[in-house]
Design an enzyme around this catalytic site. Structure first.
Site, PDB file in Angstrom:
ATOM      1  N   HIS A  31      31.835  -5.430  71.062  1.00  0.00           N
ATOM      2  CA  HIS A  31      33.002  -5.331  71.244  1.00  0.00           C
ATOM      3  C   HIS A  31      33.899  -5.543  69.895  1.00  0.00           C
ATOM      4  O   HIS A  31      33.151  -5.730  68.857  1.00  0.00           O
ATOM      5  CB  HIS A  31      33.681  -6.268  72.152  1.00  0.00           C
ATOM      6  CG  HIS A  31      33.190  -7.688  72.125  1.00  0.00           C
ATOM      7  ND1 HIS A  31      33.423  -8.218  71.270  1.00  0.00           N
ATOM      8  CD2 HIS A  31      32.342  -8.328  72.907  1.00  0.00           C
ATOM      9  CE1 HIS A  31      32.779  -9.561  71.122  1.00  0.00           C
ATOM     10  NE2 HIS A  31      32.110  -9.802  72.346  1.00  0.00           N
ATOM     11  N   GLU A  32      34.995  -5.602  69.949  1.00  0.00           N
ATOM     12  CA  GLU A  32      35.896  -5.808  68.532  1.00  0.00           C
ATOM     13  C   GLU A  32      35.555  -7.123  67.752  1.00  0.00           C
ATOM     14  O   GLU A  32      35.715  -7.207  66.692  1.00  0.00           O
ATOM     15  CB  GLU A  32      37.468  -5.706  68.803  1.00  0.00           C
ATOM     16  CG  GLU A  32      37.875  -4.401  68.886  1.00  0.00           C
ATOM     17  CD  GLU A  32      38.019  -3.751  67.458  1.00  0.00           C
ATOM     18  OE1 GLU A  32      38.187  -4.329  66.452  1.00  0.00           O
ATOM     19  OE2 GLU A  32      37.432  -2.519  67.543  1.00  0.00           O
ATOM     20  N   HIS A  34      32.449  -8.426  67.465  1.00  0.00           N
ATOM     21  CA  HIS A  34      31.513  -8.056  66.745  1.00  0.00           C
ATOM     22  C   HIS A  34      31.860  -7.109  65.637  1.00  0.00           C
ATOM     23  O   HIS A  34      31.460  -7.506  64.329  1.00  0.00           O
ATOM     24  CB  HIS A  34      30.304  -7.335  67.593  1.00  0.00           C
ATOM     25  CG  HIS A  34      29.579  -7.912  68.773  1.00  0.00           C
ATOM     26  ND1 HIS A  34      29.904  -7.625  70.256  1.00  0.00           N
ATOM     27  CD2 HIS A  34      28.811  -9.082  68.885  1.00  0.00           C
ATOM     28  CE1 HIS A  34      29.312  -8.413  70.994  1.00  0.00           C
ATOM     29  NE2 HIS A  34      28.537  -9.252  70.156  1.00  0.00           N
TER      30      HIS A  34
HETATM   31  P1  AMP Z   1      26.340 -11.942  70.712  1.00  0.00           P
HETATM   32  O1  AMP Z   1      26.124 -10.614  70.900  1.00  0.00           O
HETATM   33  O2  AMP Z   1      27.132 -12.727  71.997  1.00  0.00           O
HETATM   34  O3  AMP Z   1      24.939 -12.959  70.521  1.00  0.00           O
HETATM   35  O4  AMP Z   1      27.494 -12.444  69.693  1.00  0.00           O
HETATM   36  C1  AMP Z   1      27.008 -12.042  68.326  1.00  0.00           C
HETATM   37  C2  AMP Z   1      27.879 -12.608  67.248  1.00  0.00           C
HETATM   38  O5  AMP Z   1      29.311 -12.242  67.840  1.00  0.00           O
HETATM   39  C3  AMP Z   1      28.130 -14.251  67.250  1.00  0.00           C
HETATM   40  O6  AMP Z   1      28.027 -14.708  65.931  1.00  0.00           O
HETATM   41  C4  AMP Z   1      29.325 -14.360  68.263  1.00  0.00           C
HETATM   42  O7  AMP Z   1      29.747 -15.589  67.872  1.00  0.00           O
HETATM   43  C5  AMP Z   1      30.055 -13.281  67.691  1.00  0.00           C
HETATM   44  N1  AMP Z   1      31.207 -13.059  68.770  1.00  0.00           N
HETATM   45  C6  AMP Z   1      31.095 -12.731  69.853  1.00  0.00           C
HETATM   46  N2  AMP Z   1      32.366 -12.866  70.616  1.00  0.00           N
HETATM   47  C7  AMP Z   1      33.110 -12.699  69.647  1.00  0.00           C
HETATM   48  C8  AMP Z   1      34.581 -12.870  69.447  1.00  0.00           C
HETATM   49  N3  AMP Z   1      35.523 -12.692  70.577  1.00  0.00           N
HETATM   50  N4  AMP Z   1      35.245 -13.036  68.393  1.00  0.00           N
HETATM   51  C9  AMP Z   1      34.576 -13.076  67.277  1.00  0.00           C
HETATM   52  N5  AMP Z   1      33.082 -13.238  67.155  1.00  0.00           N
HETATM   53  C10 AMP Z   1      32.500 -13.171  68.358  1.00  0.00           C
END
Ligand code: AMP
Length: 275
Positions: A31-32, A34
């Site tokens: 999503h945005e 990432h």
């Molecule tokens: P995930 O795919 O959930 O493991 O997240 C991968 C990376 O994206 C991690 O460093 C998360 O902290 C970051 N992330 C997830 N959601 C958000 C968000 N809403 N805003 C900023 N970074 C995010």
């Protein structure tokens, strides 16, 4: 998308050409939030690598590993648009072959907050991140502030193990109504989705009160709890802590982290803010 061996060879070439590598590890279903991290990596490095790997080691047996949302085709299309140089999607077998035995963890920090109810979660995170760092060999790695504790733990590991990697934390990206973007938001029913906006409202309420001179962490927690429970949120924890040490503060102050994890139905959401 490449296998582990091919990725290592490509990384070697990129390094030999003197390019800096920026790395964004993810579990996909992008999503945005990432993509904002990808854009930071793009700005700060010459060769951008994004990994997509749903890491079994960071899920407990009763958690949502099997049904964690996946859409590789869409993810790849989004990353191509961002001009990512390498998308690395290893298989579980490549990362954890049958004889896999090695784990790394960051003491104490891994037991606080999210670690209290998910005791092996952060060990799973640090183990896979160190492994991915060793494969991708980044100069910088970008993580999101939404998983604030994860950022603190990874910075600690990077410092303690003398990894020459700069850890950058990107800000939380939110929906228009304030809900932090998360791959898990799709689990929410329309009603839960609406109620979940209370998380950001509660955080903002404390920020506002703090600016008006309010400083009692216990009262802050009680107020947030009441707001969230009214919207059928089941609180996993609310933490009011120092943003560097994650230890509880006696008084709210600049640099205090307010972090929470709340269930709406079976879906566990996290959010935070720093005063
Ligand atoms: P995930 O795919 O959930 O493991 O997240 C991968 C990376 O994206 C991690 O460093 C998360 O902290 C970051 N992330 C997830 N959601 C958000 C968000 N809403 N805003 C900023 N970074 C995010």
């Amino acid at each position: 998308m490449r296998t582990l061996a091919k990725t290592k060879r490509l990384v070697k070439k990129v390094k030999a050409n003197g390019k800096t590598i920026g790395f964004v590890p993810t579990m996909g279903y992008l999503h945005e939030g990432h993509l904002s991290l990808v854009r930071i990596a793009r700005r700060k490095s010459q060769f951008v690598v994004v990994s997509i790997f749903v890491n079994p080691a960071q899920f407990s047996p009763h958690e949502d590993l099997a049904k964690y949302p996946r859409d590789m085709k869409r993810d790849v299309a989004l990353l191509r648009k961002e001009k990512v140089d390498l998308i690395f999607c290893p298989s579980v077998n490549e990362i954890y072959p049958p004889d896999y035995k090695t784990y790394v963890y960051v003491k104490k920090l891994n037991r606080l907050m999210c670690g209290a109810s998910r005791p092996r979660h952060f060990q799973g995170v640090t183990t896979v991140i160190l492994n991915l760092f060793n494969i991708v060999k980044p100069d910088i790695a970008v993580f999101g502030a939404k998983d604030y504790q994860q950022g603190v733990i990874i910075k600690c590991m990077t410092r303690n193990l003398n990894l020459d990697i700069k850890i950058i934390i990107g800000k939380i990206i939110r929906e228009k109504d304030g809900l932090a973007l998360s791959s898990r938001n799709i689990y929410l029913s329309p009603r839960q989705r609406k109620n979940a906006t209370i998380l950001y409202q509660a955080l903002r309420r404390i920020r506002y009160d703090f600016r008006q001179g309010f400083s009692d962490p216990r009262r802050a927690k009680t107020m947030m709890r009441q707001m969230i429970e009214k919207k059928n949120g089941r609180i996993n924890y609310i933490a009011v802590v120092n943003k560097n040490t994650l230890s509880p503060v006696k008084k709210l102050g600049a640099g205090t982290l307010i972090a929470l994890a709340v269930f709406f139905g079976k879906t566990r959401l996290i959010d935070n803010t720093i005063l």
